[in-house]
Design a protein around this motif. Sequence first.
Motif, PDB file in Angstrom:
ATOM      1  N   MET A 102       0.751  -1.348   0.032  1.00  0.00           N
ATOM      2  CA  MET A 102      -0.006  -0.017  -0.121  1.00  0.00           C
ATOM      3  C   MET A 102       0.721   1.181   0.007  1.00  0.00           C
ATOM      4  O   MET A 102       1.667   1.208   1.073  1.00  0.00           O
ATOM      5  N   LYS A 103       0.826   2.196  -0.867  1.00  0.00           N
ATOM      6  CA  LYS A 103       1.561   3.342  -1.064  1.00  0.00           C
ATOM      7  C   LYS A 103       0.715   4.383  -0.285  1.00  0.00           C
ATOM      8  O   LYS A 103      -0.428   4.619  -0.423  1.00  0.00           O
ATOM      9  N   GLU A 104       1.348   5.157   0.665  1.00  0.00           N
ATOM     10  CA  GLU A 104       0.688   6.228   1.465  1.00  0.00           C
ATOM     11  C   GLU A 104       1.685   7.528   1.307  1.00  0.00           C
ATOM     12  O   GLU A 104       2.944   7.360   1.264  1.00  0.00           O
ATOM     13  N   THR A 105       1.114   8.844   1.336  1.00  0.00           N
ATOM     14  CA  THR A 105       1.856   9.913   1.316  1.00  0.00           C
ATOM     15  C   THR A 105       1.460  10.549   2.421  1.00  0.00           C
ATOM     16  O   THR A 105       0.692  10.245   3.559  1.00  0.00           O
ATOM     17  N   ALA A 106       1.472  11.973   2.422  1.00  0.00           N
ATOM     18  CA  ALA A 106       1.117  12.898   3.485  1.00  0.00           C
ATOM     19  C   ALA A 106      -0.421  12.798   3.355  1.00  0.00           C
ATOM     20  O   ALA A 106      -1.259  13.171   4.308  1.00  0.00           O
ATOM     21  N   LEU A 107      -0.841  12.604   2.052  1.00  0.00           N
ATOM     22  CA  LEU A 107      -2.326  12.224   2.133  1.00  0.00           C
ATOM     23  C   LEU A 107      -2.807  11.066   2.941  1.00  0.00           C
ATOM     24  O   LEU A 107      -2.240  10.114   3.151  1.00  0.00           O
ATOM     25  N   PRO A 144      -2.861   1.145  -3.325  1.00  0.00           N
ATOM     26  CA  PRO A 144      -2.057   0.178  -3.687  1.00  0.00           C
ATOM     27  C   PRO A 144      -1.426   0.029  -5.031  1.00  0.00           C
ATOM     28  O   PRO A 144      -1.915   0.353  -5.904  1.00  0.00           O
ATOM     29  N   ALA A 145      -0.098  -0.369  -4.885  1.00  0.00           N
ATOM     30  CA  ALA A 145       0.830  -0.518  -6.173  1.00  0.00           C
ATOM     31  C   ALA A 145       0.699  -1.509  -7.093  1.00  0.00           C
ATOM     32  O   ALA A 145       1.012  -1.176  -7.992  1.00  0.00           O
ATOM     33  N   ASP A 146      -0.176  -2.433  -6.843  1.00  0.00           N
ATOM     34  CA  ASP A 146      -0.344  -3.248  -7.678  1.00  0.00           C
ATOM     35  C   ASP A 146      -1.541  -3.020  -8.758  1.00  0.00           C
ATOM     36  O   ASP A 146      -2.154  -3.844  -9.394  1.00  0.00           O
ATOM     37  N   ARG A 147      -2.011  -1.821  -8.776  1.00  0.00           N
ATOM     38  CA  ARG A 147      -3.021  -1.439  -9.847  1.00  0.00           C
ATOM     39  C   ARG A 147      -2.470  -0.213 -10.319  1.00  0.00           C
ATOM     40  O   ARG A 147      -1.604   0.442 -10.233  1.00  0.00           O
ATOM     41  N   SER A 148      -3.437  -0.084 -11.547  1.00  0.00           N
ATOM     42  CA  SER A 148      -3.219   1.341 -12.373  1.00  0.00           C
ATOM     43  C   SER A 148      -4.574   2.255 -12.015  1.00  0.00           C
ATOM     44  O   SER A 148      -5.321   1.775 -11.384  1.00  0.00           O
ATOM     45  N   TYR A 149      -4.457   3.314 -12.231  1.00  0.00           N
ATOM     46  CA  TYR A 149      -5.329   4.403 -11.665  1.00  0.00           C
ATOM     47  C   TYR A 149      -5.902   5.337 -13.029  1.00  0.00           C
ATOM     48  O   TYR A 149      -5.015   5.719 -13.688  1.00  0.00           O
ATOM     49  N   HIS A 150      -7.080   5.518 -12.760  1.00  0.00           N
ATOM     50  CA  HIS A 150      -7.813   6.241 -13.911  1.00  0.00           C
ATOM     51  C   HIS A 150      -7.803   7.976 -13.251  1.00  0.00           C
ATOM     52  O   HIS A 150      -8.266   7.751 -11.972  1.00  0.00           O
ATOM     53  N   PRO A 151      -7.603   8.881 -13.945  1.00  0.00           N
ATOM     54  CA  PRO A 151      -7.562  10.304 -13.122  1.00  0.00           C
ATOM     55  C   PRO A 151      -9.091  10.521 -12.608  1.00  0.00           C
ATOM     56  O   PRO A 151      -9.262  11.215 -11.699  1.00  0.00           O
ATOM     57  N   GLU A 152     -10.041   9.687 -13.050  1.00  0.00           N
ATOM     58  CA  GLU A 152     -11.582   9.969 -12.526  1.00  0.00           C
ATOM     59  C   GLU A 152     -11.749   9.028 -11.253  1.00  0.00           C
ATOM     60  O   GLU A 152     -12.733   8.864 -10.918  1.00  0.00           O
ATOM     61  N   HIS A 153     -10.558   8.817 -10.497  1.00  0.00           N
ATOM     62  CA  HIS A 153     -10.556   8.230  -9.174  1.00  0.00           C
ATOM     63  C   HIS A 153     -11.063   6.643  -9.231  1.00  0.00           C
ATOM     64  O   HIS A 153     -11.746   6.007  -8.611  1.00  0.00           O
ATOM     65  N   LEU A 154     -10.699   6.026 -10.511  1.00  0.00           N
ATOM     66  CA  LEU A 154     -10.794   4.570 -10.724  1.00  0.00           C
ATOM     67  C   LEU A 154      -9.444   3.794 -10.525  1.00  0.00           C
ATOM     68  O   LEU A 154      -8.480   4.348 -10.771  1.00  0.00           O
ATOM     69  N   TRP A 155      -9.745   2.642 -10.256  1.00  0.00           N
ATOM     70  CA  TRP A 155      -8.476   1.607 -10.086  1.00  0.00           C
ATOM     71  C   TRP A 155      -8.961   0.609 -10.912  1.00  0.00           C
ATOM     72  O   TRP A 155     -10.025   0.309 -11.126  1.00  0.00           O
ATOM     73  N   VAL A 185     -13.633   1.858  -7.460  1.00  0.00           N
ATOM     74  CA  VAL A 185     -13.355   3.332  -7.194  1.00  0.00           C
ATOM     75  C   VAL A 185     -12.172   3.285  -6.022  1.00  0.00           C
ATOM     76  O   VAL A 185     -11.994   2.518  -5.383  1.00  0.00           O
ATOM     77  N   THR A 186     -11.465   4.442  -6.123  1.00  0.00           N
ATOM     78  CA  THR A 186     -10.254   4.610  -5.123  1.00  0.00           C
ATOM     79  C   THR A 186     -10.686   4.924  -3.713  1.00  0.00           C
ATOM     80  O   THR A 186     -11.914   5.353  -3.453  1.00  0.00           O
ATOM     81  N   TYR A 209     -10.964  -1.448  -2.412  1.00  0.00           N
ATOM     82  CA  TYR A 209      -9.946  -2.334  -3.043  1.00  0.00           C
ATOM     83  C   TYR A 209     -10.025  -3.824  -3.145  1.00  0.00           C
ATOM     84  O   TYR A 209      -9.238  -4.640  -3.573  1.00  0.00           O
ATOM     85  N   GLY A 210     -11.213  -4.250  -2.332  1.00  0.00           N
ATOM     86  CA  GLY A 210     -11.329  -5.859  -2.175  1.00  0.00           C
ATOM     87  C   GLY A 210     -12.817  -6.217  -2.592  1.00  0.00           C
ATOM     88  O   GLY A 210     -13.182  -6.143  -3.461  1.00  0.00           O
ATOM     89  N   ASP A 211     -13.644  -6.376  -1.662  1.00  0.00           N
ATOM     90  CA  ASP A 211     -14.992  -6.978  -1.723  1.00  0.00           C
ATOM     91  C   ASP A 211     -15.759  -5.777  -2.380  1.00  0.00           C
ATOM     92  O   ASP A 211     -16.926  -5.832  -2.927  1.00  0.00           O
TER      93      ASP A 211
END
Length: 140
Positions: free
Chosen positions: A1-6, A11-22, A34-35, A102-104
């Motif tokens: 799981m990638k986290e920053t100050a946010l 999760p790093a095992d996915r790609s992301y769409h700018p509209e907040h989809l994984w 959805v993210t 990210y799961g169920d």
Amino acid sequence: MKETALKWQCPADRSYHPEHLWVKREGTQVVVGVTDYLQDTAGSILFVQLPPPGSRFAAGDPLFSLEAAKWVGHFPAPVGGRVVAVNEALHTRPGLVNADCYGDGWLVRMAVDGAEAPLLTAEDYLRHLEELAGEEGSQA
């Protein structure tokens, strides 16, 4: 799981769409959801409208919608292809999107047969969220 100050997980095992989809690739298919950012900022998801299996979509076509108390969001297909399955549990338990996005709480499984929309790495998506937070003038 990638986290920053946010505070949102990405999760790093996915790609992301700018509209907040994984998008998680599994062979010639992808699973779409959805993210964490979207489920958190939308609030409790009350209703999910999913396409019927067998439906075909080009990347960017409207794919599904989510409804919260004071918000309805329509989301594009991040890839071109055919819907092979939808998360039937969401019809009676839409809150799964909030509880385990990210799961169920996944939404759609698609067989990819077309072009993909521009997708981001987890790192790039987190940068995108940081830019959004800066534009809103808020600290996440």
